[in-house]
Scaffold this motif. Structure first.
Motif, short mmCIF file in Angstrom:
data_model
loop_
_atom_site.label_atom_id
_atom_site.label_comp_id
_atom_site.label_asym_id
_atom_site.label_seq_id
_atom_site.Cartn_x
_atom_site.Cartn_y
_atom_site.Cartn_z
N THR A 17 0.86 -1.17 0.00
CA THR A 17 0.00 0.00 0.00
C THR A 17 0.90 1.23 0.00
OG1 THR A 17 -1.70 -1.15 1.25
CG2 THR A 17 -1.82 1.24 1.23
N LEU A 18 0.62 2.13 -0.91
CA LEU A 18 1.37 3.38 -1.05
C LEU A 18 0.41 4.51 -0.69
CD1 LEU A 18 4.10 4.54 -2.32
CD2 LEU A 18 2.77 4.78 -4.41
N GLN A 19 0.82 5.36 0.25
CA GLN A 19 0.01 6.51 0.66
C GLN A 19 0.65 7.79 0.13
OE1 GLN A 19 -2.89 6.64 2.46
NE2 GLN A 19 -2.98 4.42 2.59
N ILE A 20 -0.15 8.61 -0.54
CA ILE A 20 0.30 9.91 -1.02
C ILE A 20 -0.64 10.93 -0.36
CG2 ILE A 20 0.69 11.41 -3.02
CD1 ILE A 20 0.39 7.82 -3.73
N ALA A 21 -0.08 11.82 0.45
CA ALA A 21 -0.95 12.71 1.23
C ALA A 21 -0.38 14.11 1.37
CB ALA A 21 -1.16 12.11 2.62
N HIS A 22 -1.31 15.04 1.55
CA HIS A 22 -0.99 16.41 1.93
C HIS A 22 -2.20 16.96 2.66
CE1 HIS A 22 -0.73 20.80 1.50
NE2 HIS A 22 0.57 20.58 1.66
N ARG A 23 -2.05 17.20 3.92
CA ARG A 23 -3.12 17.73 4.78
C ARG A 23 -4.42 16.98 4.59
NH1 ARG A 23 -1.42 23.90 3.90
NH2 ARG A 23 0.58 23.76 4.94
N THR A 24 -5.40 17.55 3.91
CA THR A 24 -6.71 16.89 3.77
C THR A 24 -6.81 16.01 2.53
OG1 THR A 24 -7.62 18.82 2.63
CG2 THR A 24 -7.90 18.72 5.02
N SER A 25 -5.83 16.06 1.64
CA SER A 25 -5.84 15.23 0.43
C SER A 25 -5.06 13.95 0.72
CB SER A 25 -5.20 15.95 -0.74
OG SER A 25 -5.88 17.14 -1.01
N ASN A 26 -5.71 12.81 0.53
CA ASN A 26 -5.07 11.53 0.81
C ASN A 26 -5.45 10.53 -0.28
OD1 ASN A 26 -3.65 9.52 2.08
ND2 ASN A 26 -5.20 9.12 3.62
N TYR A 27 -4.44 9.95 -0.90
CA TYR A 27 -4.66 8.97 -1.96
C TYR A 27 -3.94 7.68 -1.59
CZ TYR A 27 -6.41 12.93 -4.53
OH TYR A 27 -7.15 14.02 -4.91
N THR A 28 -4.54 6.56 -1.95
CA THR A 28 -3.98 5.25 -1.64
C THR A 28 -3.82 4.46 -2.92
OG1 THR A 28 -5.09 5.25 0.51
CG2 THR A 28 -4.30 3.13 -0.30
N VAL A 29 -2.63 3.90 -3.10
CA VAL A 29 -2.39 2.98 -4.21
C VAL A 29 -2.22 1.60 -3.59
CG1 VAL A 29 -0.92 2.39 -6.17
CG2 VAL A 29 -1.19 4.78 -5.49
N THR A 30 -3.05 0.66 -4.03
CA THR A 30 -2.98 -0.71 -3.53
C THR A 30 -2.44 -1.59 -4.64
OG1 THR A 30 -4.91 -0.27 -2.17
CG2 THR A 30 -4.31 -2.58 -2.48
N ILE A 31 -1.40 -2.37 -4.32
CA ILE A 31 -0.81 -3.28 -5.30
C ILE A 31 -1.19 -4.70 -4.90
CG2 ILE A 31 1.32 -4.06 -6.39
CD1 ILE A 31 2.50 -1.30 -5.43
N ASP A 32 -1.89 -5.38 -5.79
CA ASP A 32 -2.35 -6.74 -5.54
C ASP A 32 -1.20 -7.73 -5.76
OD1 ASP A 32 -4.69 -8.66 -5.22
OD2 ASP A 32 -3.84 -9.31 -7.15
N ALA A 33 -0.98 -8.60 -4.79
CA ALA A 33 0.15 -9.54 -4.86
C ALA A 33 -0.02 -10.55 -5.99
CB ALA A 33 0.31 -10.27 -3.53
N ALA A 34 -1.21 -11.05 -6.21
CA ALA A 34 -1.43 -12.11 -7.19
C ALA A 34 -1.31 -11.62 -8.62
CB ALA A 34 -2.79 -12.76 -6.97
#
Length: 144
Positions: free
Chosen positions: A119-136
């Motif tokens: 899981t990769l989190q990209i954030a700045h104050r109220t802006s938050n984005y998540t990148v999920t990488i599926d193992a399979a």
């Protein structure tokens, strides 16, 4: 008239700055997601392990090729396409590998399409984005 215009400007400037920062964070999240997808595609196409590495000091990601098994040899890929643009401003980028709780700042993509569940989190104050990488499947999914 000038007073009303001045008051309107004072009210809109902070909102404009918030919108600009949210858009910059969103663009950063999208660009890093695309770079992760590119690493996955390269691993499958080349038949090599491709390692996506987040360099916190440089505030950018780059790709490395890992070959061999005992011990594996790594080489940094060259060219503009093998490195992300530096992340600007106060945007934070953090990685966490699912199940291990570790955050070693690397994601390995394998030639058979698999990867590390990350899981990769990209954030700045109220802006938050998540990148999920599926193992399979090695697929990267971006969510706000």
């Amino acid at each position: 008239m000038a007073l009303v215009l001045g008051m309107l400007m004072m009210a809109t400037v902070p909102r404009f700055q918030q919108t600009a920062q949210r858009l910059q964070t969103e663009q950063t999240a999208f660009a890093l997601t695309q770079f992760l997808r590119y690493a996955h595609e390269r691993a499958v196409a080349q038949g090599d392990k491709i390692v996506w590495v987040w360099d916190a000091q440089a505030r950018q990601a780059h790709l490395e090729v890992e070959q061999g098994d005992d011990p594996p040899q790594r080489s940094t890929m060259t060219g503009n396409i093998a490195r992300s643009r530096p992340v600007r401003g106060e945007i934070t980028v953090t990685l966490a590998h699912e199940g291990s709780g570790s955050s070693d700042n690397e994601v390995t993509f394998y030639p058979d399409g698999r990867s590390q569940a990350t899981t990769l989190q990209i954030a700045h104050r109220t802006s938050n984005y998540t990148v999920t990488i599926d193992a399979a499947t090695g697929q990267s999914t971006l969510t706000a």
